[in-house]
Design a protein around this motif. Structure first.
Motif, PDB file in Angstrom:
ATOM      1  N   LEU A   1       0.853  -1.187   0.000  1.00 45.83           N
ATOM      2  CA  LEU A   1       0.000   0.000   0.000  1.00 45.83           C
ATOM      3  C   LEU A   1       0.889   1.236   0.000  1.00 45.83           C
ATOM      4  O   LEU A   1       1.814   1.343   0.818  1.00 45.83           O
ATOM      5  CB  LEU A   1      -0.899   0.033   1.234  1.00 45.83           C
ATOM      6  N   GLY A   2       0.627   2.160  -0.922  1.00 47.37           N
ATOM      7  CA  GLY A   2       1.427   3.376  -1.002  1.00 47.37           C
ATOM      8  C   GLY A   2       0.586   4.570  -1.390  1.00 47.37           C
ATOM      9  O   GLY A   2      -0.570   4.440  -1.814  1.00 47.37           O
ATOM     10  N   GLN A   3       1.176   5.738  -1.253  1.00 49.66           N
ATOM     11  CA  GLN A   3       0.501   6.989  -1.573  1.00 49.66           C
ATOM     12  C   GLN A   3       0.644   7.299  -3.060  1.00 49.66           C
ATOM     13  O   GLN A   3       1.744   7.266  -3.621  1.00 49.66           O
ATOM     14  CB  GLN A   3       1.112   8.135  -0.759  1.00 49.66           C
ATOM     15  N   TYR A   4      -0.466   7.595  -3.719  1.00 45.65           N
ATOM     16  CA  TYR A   4      -0.412   8.065  -5.102  1.00 45.65           C
ATOM     17  C   TYR A   4       0.203   9.453  -5.140  1.00 45.65           C
ATOM     18  O   TYR A   4      -0.161  10.337  -4.363  1.00 45.65           O
ATOM     19  CB  TYR A   4      -1.815   8.102  -5.714  1.00 45.65           C
ATOM     20  N   LEU A   5       1.153   9.646  -6.052  1.00 53.71           N
ATOM     21  CA  LEU A   5       1.771  10.950  -6.288  1.00 53.71           C
ATOM     22  C   LEU A   5       1.557  11.318  -7.749  1.00 53.71           C
ATOM     23  O   LEU A   5       1.902  10.551  -8.643  1.00 53.71           O
ATOM     24  CB  LEU A   5       3.265  10.913  -5.952  1.00 53.71           C
ATOM     25  N   GLN A   6       1.021  12.482  -7.994  1.00 53.00           N
ATOM     26  CA  GLN A   6       0.699  12.905  -9.357  1.00 53.00           C
ATOM     27  C   GLN A   6       1.990  13.118 -10.154  1.00 53.00           C
ATOM     28  O   GLN A   6       2.803  13.981  -9.831  1.00 53.00           O
ATOM     29  CB  GLN A   6      -0.117  14.198  -9.319  1.00 53.00           C
ATOM     30  N   PRO A   7       2.208  12.355 -11.240  1.00 53.38           N
ATOM     31  CA  PRO A   7       3.449  12.490 -11.991  1.00 53.38           C
ATOM     32  C   PRO A   7       3.517  13.712 -12.894  1.00 53.38           C
ATOM     33  O   PRO A   7       4.605  14.154 -13.264  1.00 53.38           O
ATOM     34  CB  PRO A   7       3.498  11.200 -12.824  1.00 53.38           C
ATOM     35  N   SER A   8       2.363  14.265 -13.283  1.00 57.72           N
ATOM     36  CA  SER A   8       2.348  15.460 -14.131  1.00 57.72           C
ATOM     37  C   SER A   8       0.980  16.124 -14.009  1.00 57.72           C
ATOM     38  O   SER A   8       0.019  15.503 -13.547  1.00 57.72           O
ATOM     39  CB  SER A   8       2.619  15.086 -15.595  1.00 57.72           C
ATOM     40  N   PRO A   9       0.843  17.382 -14.440  1.00 64.43           N
ATOM     41  CA  PRO A   9      -0.456  18.053 -14.366  1.00 64.43           C
ATOM     42  C   PRO A   9      -1.538  17.372 -15.206  1.00 64.43           C
ATOM     43  O   PRO A   9      -2.730  17.609 -14.991  1.00 64.43           O
ATOM     44  CB  PRO A   9      -0.153  19.463 -14.915  1.00 64.43           C
ATOM     45  N   GLN A  10      -1.142  16.540 -16.162  1.00 70.40           N
ATOM     46  CA  GLN A  10      -2.114  15.846 -17.011  1.00 70.40           C
ATOM     47  C   GLN A  10      -2.701  14.604 -16.353  1.00 70.40           C
ATOM     48  O   GLN A  10      -3.661  14.026 -16.863  1.00 70.40           O
ATOM     49  CB  GLN A  10      -1.466  15.456 -18.342  1.00 70.40           C
ATOM     50  N   HIS A  11      -2.119  14.179 -15.238  1.00 68.46           N
ATOM     51  CA  HIS A  11      -2.585  12.972 -14.563  1.00 68.46           C
ATOM     52  C   HIS A  11      -3.580  13.324 -13.456  1.00 68.46           C
ATOM     53  O   HIS A  11      -3.808  14.501 -13.154  1.00 68.46           O
ATOM     54  CB  HIS A  11      -1.391  12.203 -13.986  1.00 68.46           C
ATOM     55  N   LEU A  12      -4.172  12.295 -12.876  1.00 64.91           N
ATOM     56  CA  LEU A  12      -5.129  12.486 -11.790  1.00 64.91           C
ATOM     57  C   LEU A  12      -4.542  13.341 -10.679  1.00 64.91           C
ATOM     58  O   LEU A  12      -3.377  13.163 -10.297  1.00 64.91           O
ATOM     59  CB  LEU A  12      -5.521  11.126 -11.194  1.00 64.91           C
ATOM     60  N   ASN A  13      -5.352  14.238 -10.139  1.00 69.99           N
ATOM     61  CA  ASN A  13      -4.936  14.975  -8.952  1.00 69.99           C
ATOM     62  C   ASN A  13      -4.953  14.065  -7.732  1.00 69.99           C
ATOM     63  O   ASN A  13      -5.717  13.098  -7.678  1.00 69.99           O
ATOM     64  CB  ASN A  13      -5.879  16.155  -8.696  1.00 69.99           C
ATOM     65  N   VAL A  14      -4.129  14.387  -6.757  1.00 67.35           N
ATOM     66  CA  VAL A  14      -4.186  13.702  -5.468  1.00 67.35           C
ATOM     67  C   VAL A  14      -5.368  14.269  -4.694  1.00 67.35           C
ATOM     68  O   VAL A  14      -5.466  15.478  -4.480  1.00 67.35           O
ATOM     69  CB  VAL A  14      -2.889  13.907  -4.664  1.00 67.35           C
TER      70      VAL A  14
END
Length: 300
Positions: A233-246
């Motif tokens: 289990l880990g925290q999602y981190l947004q890789p770019s502005p085009q990806h899902l927001n946290v």
């Protein structure tokens, strides 16, 4: 713009340790010299500095272009143009050069291939075993669009761990993943255990894309219902502005609680923390799975 679409500030506990010593440079050089890809780089994993400094890496086979476009993933998407049949041997050469004790092999999704790349996975496992017979091998596979024959090819190569990520809770799955289906992923894990009951299975959930606490627990229950052994289990981190927001950053204490919940449910190993990714501390996970399996054998 809704509240859930507002970009969340990154909290203090999200800290990435930058370590670029000799081991990091050696591994980077080896990957370039053998024209290999790693998910560490392509997916912008936050643990790349720590893992490469410890001479561990996750090889990404079947190229660096994925036929899917999941909204959380930084890997390039499009239509792959070729299949490198020599890649399994080059991966094995690199693993030997690194003198790995545990090797993780993953891939982009290759929906353009009839078997989804299953044969290349199996050949990579075999090539590593020829060069490093004492090295355990973990495969992190796509869902092969639910094709059981492709899964059988991989399972017949007898990896030490079969890993397939559900990624998120059922309600969020269609929004987060491309083409992949939550129930199909669970069915793949069930079939893998049915094909080779002695091979541990593993899956991962990333948090912070809009799921609720009880949904996380339900996802754990769903994984245990198909006898999944290992959970990360880990925290999602947004890789770019085009990806899902946290939507939410979970504090370390929440990850500690979730680890307890997972262990209560019978997972042999639970790796849980803000920067945990599917292959983080993978060598420790295979050892835990082996000990649990041995314990169950003695009990039975």
């Amino acid at each position: 713009m809704t509240k859930k679409d507002v970009k969340q500030p990154k909290p203090d506990w999200i800290r990435i340790k930058l370590t670029t010593g000799d081991n990091y440079q050696d591994i980077k050089g080896m990957m370039r010299s053998k024209t290999l890809h790693t998910v560490c780089e392509e997916a912008r994993c936050p643990n790349i500095y720590e893992c490469w400094a410890n001479r561990t890496a996750t090889f990404m086979i079947l190229g660096d272009i994925c036929t899917r476009a999941c909204r959380f993933c930084a890997v390039n998407t499009g239509m792959p143009t070729e299949l490198d049949l020599q890649e399994p041997e080059r991966v094995a050469e690199a693993a030997e050069g690194m003198n790995l004790r545990h090797c993780v092999v993953t891939s982009v999704a290759r929906d353009d291939l009839k078997d989804g790349g299953a044969k290349i996975f199996a050949e990579t496992v075999a090539a590593i075993r020829r060069r490093l017979p004492l090295c355990s091998v973990e495969v992190l596979i796509p869902d092969f669009l639910g094709d059981q024959g492709s899964l059988q090819i991989v399972m017949d190569s007898r990896p030490d761990i079969l890993n397939h990520n559900i990624e998120t809770v059922e309600r969020m799955s269609d929004r987060v993943r491309a083409k992949a289906k939550y129930r199909r992923s669970l069915e793949l894990l069930r079939q893998a255990k049915e094909m080779k009951p002695d091979i541990p299975t593993k899956s991962s959930i990333m948090l912070g894309v809009g799921e609720e606490w009880d949904e996380i627990l339900q996802a754990m229950d769903d994984l245990r219902a198909v006898d999944c052994d290992i959970l990360t289990l880990g925290q999602y981190l947004q890789p770019s502005p085009q990806h899902l927001n946290v939507v939410k950053y979970y504090p370390p204490e929440d990850f500690a609680r979730l680890k307890e919940e997972g262990l209560k449910r019978g997972f042999s190993h639970v790796e849980s923390g803000p920067l945990v990714r599917s292959s983080y501390h993978a060598h420790e996970q295979v050892q835990s799975a082996e000990k649990t399996r041995e314990g169950r054998t003695v009990t039975n």
